[in-house]
Design a protein around this motif. Structure first.
Motif, PDB file in Angstrom:
ATOM      1  N   ARG A 278     -16.080  -4.762   6.236  1.00  0.00           N
ATOM      2  CA  ARG A 278     -16.606  -3.782   7.197  1.00  0.00           C
ATOM      3  C   ARG A 278     -18.124  -3.762   7.184  1.00  0.00           C
ATOM      4  N   ARG A 279     -18.726  -3.902   6.014  1.00  0.00           N
ATOM      5  CA  ARG A 279     -20.192  -3.967   5.944  1.00  0.00           C
ATOM      6  C   ARG A 279     -20.719  -5.175   6.713  1.00  0.00           C
ATOM      7  N   ALA A 280     -19.902  -6.227   6.772  1.00  0.00           N
ATOM      8  CA  ALA A 280     -20.306  -7.433   7.508  1.00  0.00           C
ATOM      9  C   ALA A 280     -20.087  -7.294   9.011  1.00  0.00           C
ATOM     10  N   GLY A 281     -19.618  -6.127   9.456  1.00  0.00           N
ATOM     11  CA  GLY A 281     -19.450  -5.875  10.888  1.00  0.00           C
ATOM     12  C   GLY A 281     -18.078  -6.189  11.430  1.00  0.00           C
ATOM     13  N   LEU A 282     -17.109  -6.444  10.543  1.00  0.00           N
ATOM     14  CA  LEU A 282     -15.758  -6.744  10.997  1.00  0.00           C
ATOM     15  C   LEU A 282     -14.903  -5.484  11.001  1.00  0.00           C
ATOM     16  N   ARG A 283     -13.889  -5.495  11.827  1.00  0.00           N
ATOM     17  CA  ARG A 283     -12.895  -4.417  11.854  1.00  0.00           C
ATOM     18  C   ARG A 283     -11.755  -4.849  10.937  1.00  0.00           C
ATOM     19  N   ALA A 284     -11.587  -4.170   9.801  1.00  0.00           N
ATOM     20  CA  ALA A 284     -10.685  -4.652   8.755  1.00  0.00           C
ATOM     21  C   ALA A 284      -9.649  -3.603   8.370  1.00  0.00           C
ATOM     22  N   SER A 285      -8.432  -4.071   8.126  1.00  0.00           N
ATOM     23  CA  SER A 285      -7.359  -3.191   7.679  1.00  0.00           C
ATOM     24  C   SER A 285      -6.289  -4.012   6.969  1.00  0.00           C
ATOM     25  N   VAL A 286      -5.450  -3.349   6.177  1.00  0.00           N
ATOM     26  CA  VAL A 286      -4.309  -4.000   5.552  1.00  0.00           C
ATOM     27  C   VAL A 286      -3.181  -4.054   6.574  1.00  0.00           C
ATOM     28  N   VAL A 287      -2.642  -5.239   6.815  1.00  0.00           N
ATOM     29  CA  VAL A 287      -1.616  -5.397   7.846  1.00  0.00           C
ATOM     30  C   VAL A 287      -0.257  -5.799   7.284  1.00  0.00           C
ATOM     31  N   ALA A 288      -0.196  -6.105   5.990  1.00  0.00           N
ATOM     32  CA  ALA A 288       1.093  -6.482   5.392  1.00  0.00           C
ATOM     33  C   ALA A 288       1.054  -6.181   3.905  1.00  0.00           C
ATOM     34  N   ARG A 289       2.207  -5.765   3.389  1.00  0.00           N
ATOM     35  CA  ARG A 289       2.358  -5.490   1.957  1.00  0.00           C
ATOM     36  C   ARG A 289       3.731  -5.985   1.522  1.00  0.00           C
ATOM     37  N   ARG A 290       3.812  -6.429   0.260  1.00  0.00           N
ATOM     38  CA  ARG A 290       5.104  -6.859  -0.259  1.00  0.00           C
ATOM     39  C   ARG A 290       5.084  -6.805  -1.787  1.00  0.00           C
ATOM     40  N   PRO A 291       6.096  -6.199  -2.411  1.00  0.00           N
ATOM     41  CA  PRO A 291       6.188  -6.286  -3.872  1.00  0.00           C
ATOM     42  C   PRO A 291       6.597  -7.694  -4.286  1.00  0.00           C
ATOM     43  N   GLU A 292       6.032  -8.158  -5.382  1.00  0.00           N
ATOM     44  CA  GLU A 292       6.290  -9.512  -5.860  1.00  0.00           C
ATOM     45  C   GLU A 292       6.491  -9.484  -7.371  1.00  0.00           C
ATOM     46  N   PRO A 293       7.594 -10.043  -7.872  1.00  0.00           N
ATOM     47  CA  PRO A 293       7.780 -10.107  -9.329  1.00  0.00           C
ATOM     48  C   PRO A 293       6.666 -10.916  -9.984  1.00  0.00           C
ATOM     49  N   PHE A 294       6.285 -10.523 -11.200  1.00  0.00           N
ATOM     50  CA  PHE A 294       5.289 -11.285 -11.934  1.00  0.00           C
ATOM     51  C   PHE A 294       5.773 -12.717 -12.153  1.00  0.00           C
ATOM     52  N   GLY A 295       4.871 -13.667 -11.952  1.00  0.00           N
ATOM     53  CA  GLY A 295       5.132 -15.045 -12.333  1.00  0.00           C
ATOM     54  C   GLY A 295       4.699 -15.274 -13.771  1.00  0.00           C
ATOM     55  N   PRO A 296       4.748 -16.529 -14.235  1.00  0.00           N
ATOM     56  CA  PRO A 296       4.423 -16.813 -15.637  1.00  0.00           C
ATOM     57  C   PRO A 296       3.033 -16.360 -16.062  1.00  0.00           C
ATOM     58  N   VAL A 297       2.026 -16.529 -15.208  1.00  0.00           N
ATOM     59  CA  VAL A 297       0.670 -16.140 -15.590  1.00  0.00           C
ATOM     60  C   VAL A 297       0.583 -14.630 -15.771  1.00  0.00           C
ATOM     61  N   MET A 298       1.077 -13.861 -14.802  1.00  0.00           N
ATOM     62  CA  MET A 298       1.027 -12.406 -14.909  1.00  0.00           C
ATOM     63  C   MET A 298       1.888 -11.894 -16.056  1.00  0.00           C
ATOM     64  N   LEU A 299       3.011 -12.531 -16.310  1.00  0.00           N
ATOM     65  CA  LEU A 299       3.838 -12.134 -17.453  1.00  0.00           C
ATOM     66  C   LEU A 299       3.075 -12.329 -18.761  1.00  0.00           C
ATOM     67  N   SER A 300       2.264 -13.368 -18.823  1.00  0.00           N
ATOM     68  CA  SER A 300       1.483 -13.610 -20.034  1.00  0.00           C
ATOM     69  C   SER A 300       0.413 -12.545 -20.241  1.00  0.00           C
ATOM     70  N   LYS A 301       0.043 -11.838 -19.188  1.00  0.00           N
ATOM     71  CA  LYS A 301      -0.984 -10.810 -19.247  1.00  0.00           C
ATOM     72  C   LYS A 301      -0.413  -9.400 -19.316  1.00  0.00           C
ATOM     73  N   ALA A 302       0.898  -9.245 -19.134  1.00  0.00           N
ATOM     74  CA  ALA A 302       1.491  -7.924 -18.941  1.00  0.00           C
ATOM     75  C   ALA A 302       1.266  -6.990 -20.125  1.00  0.00           C
ATOM     76  N   ALA A 303       1.451  -7.481 -21.335  1.00  0.00           N
ATOM     77  CA  ALA A 303       1.296  -6.616 -22.509  1.00  0.00           C
ATOM     78  C   ALA A 303      -0.119  -6.054 -22.590  1.00  0.00           C
ATOM     79  N   ALA A 304      -1.119  -6.907 -22.353  1.00  0.00           N
ATOM     80  CA  ALA A 304      -2.506  -6.443 -22.389  1.00  0.00           C
ATOM     81  C   ALA A 304      -2.776  -5.454 -21.262  1.00  0.00           C
ATOM     82  N   MET A 305      -2.209  -5.680 -20.094  1.00  0.00           N
ATOM     83  CA  MET A 305      -2.403  -4.752 -18.976  1.00  0.00           C
ATOM     84  C   MET A 305      -1.774  -3.402 -19.282  1.00  0.00           C
ATOM     85  N   GLU A 306      -0.643  -3.406 -19.949  1.00  0.00           N
ATOM     86  CA  GLU A 306      -0.028  -2.145 -20.365  1.00  0.00           C
ATOM     87  C   GLU A 306      -0.937  -1.395 -21.326  1.00  0.00           C
ATOM     88  N   ARG A 307      -1.489  -2.102 -22.314  1.00  0.00           N
ATOM     89  CA  ARG A 307      -2.351  -1.456 -23.307  1.00  0.00           C
ATOM     90  C   ARG A 307      -3.568  -0.824 -22.657  1.00  0.00           C
TER      91      ARG A 307
END
Length: 227
Positions: free
Chosen positions: A168-197
């Protein structure tokens, strides 16, 4: 869609399909000059070509990704201009009707084993996951045609509000147009414990919300009408 994918090239996943679906719903591909930034296997660029784009340019910094995108296009009889380089550098001075981007957006710092497993450059978005996202938000607007559209996908953990503010600061009209829940893949699973802490996710949470942001350059006539 089965695609050739060398080791270290980002595989099409939920974010890939969400971005392709958002582009189809937006009805902006037909007849457009399209740029796919960070193409990986070329999955998004190929979807744009099948969606009726007049020309599709795909860029990736990885030589393996460039090879994969070219081969996948050839195998399907689709024409892509595939360039190797850092984000928009190979198309300096060019503008496009549509820019599509599924950049690395996972916050850095995953265990070393996860880097070996997935090929870090394909997913590691640096501190806060914003290293590449911030550069795209800053550089994409100058590569849009007067009525051009940017469609950008990333995780809820990568700061959608920061992307919206920057665009928006760059002069564009911006909005979120789609959302979807996604199960963690291997990389995010490797980070999950630290994210919980650190309180970044709920105990036992093993999914994230993916979002697609649409940002449109507002033509001069539209700005005049709004003023």
């Amino acid at each position: 869609m089965l695609l050739m994918r060398p080791l270290g090239v980002y595989p099409p996943q939920g974010d890939t399909s969400l971005l392709c679906e958002a582009a189809e719903r937006a009805a902006v591909l037909a007849g457009a000059r399209v740029l796919d930034v960070g193409t990986g296997t070329g999955a998004v660029a190929l979807a744009a070509a099948r969606g009726g784009a007049s020309q599709v340019t795909a860029i990736d910094v990885s030589a393996r990704a460039v090879m994969a995108a070219r081969l996948n296009a050839t195998l399907r009889g689709l024409r892509l201009r595939v360039l190797r380089g850092d984000l928009f550098a190979p198309v300096a001075g060019e503008t496009f009707g549509v820019i599509l981007a599924n950049p690395p957006y996972v916050a850095g710092g995953a265990p070393r084993a996860a880097h070996r497993l997935r090929g870090a450059r394909a997913w590691d978005g640096g501190h806060g996951g914003r290293l590449i996202l911030d550069r795209i938000c800053a550089q994409a607007p100058r590569h849009l045609e007067p009525d051009g559209t940017l469609l950008l996908v990333h995780s809820e953990f990568s700061g959608p509000e920061a992307s919206l503010r920057a665009l928006r600061r760059a002069g564009l009209r911006a909005s979120v147009v789609a959302r979807r829940p996604e199960p963690f893949g291997p990389v995010m699973l490797s980070k999950a414990a630290a994210m919980e802490r650190h309180g970044l996710i709920r105990p036992g949470q093993r999914h994230e919300e993916l979002v697609v942001i649409r940002a449109d350059r507002i033509a001069a006539r539209d700005r005049a009408a709004a003023s």
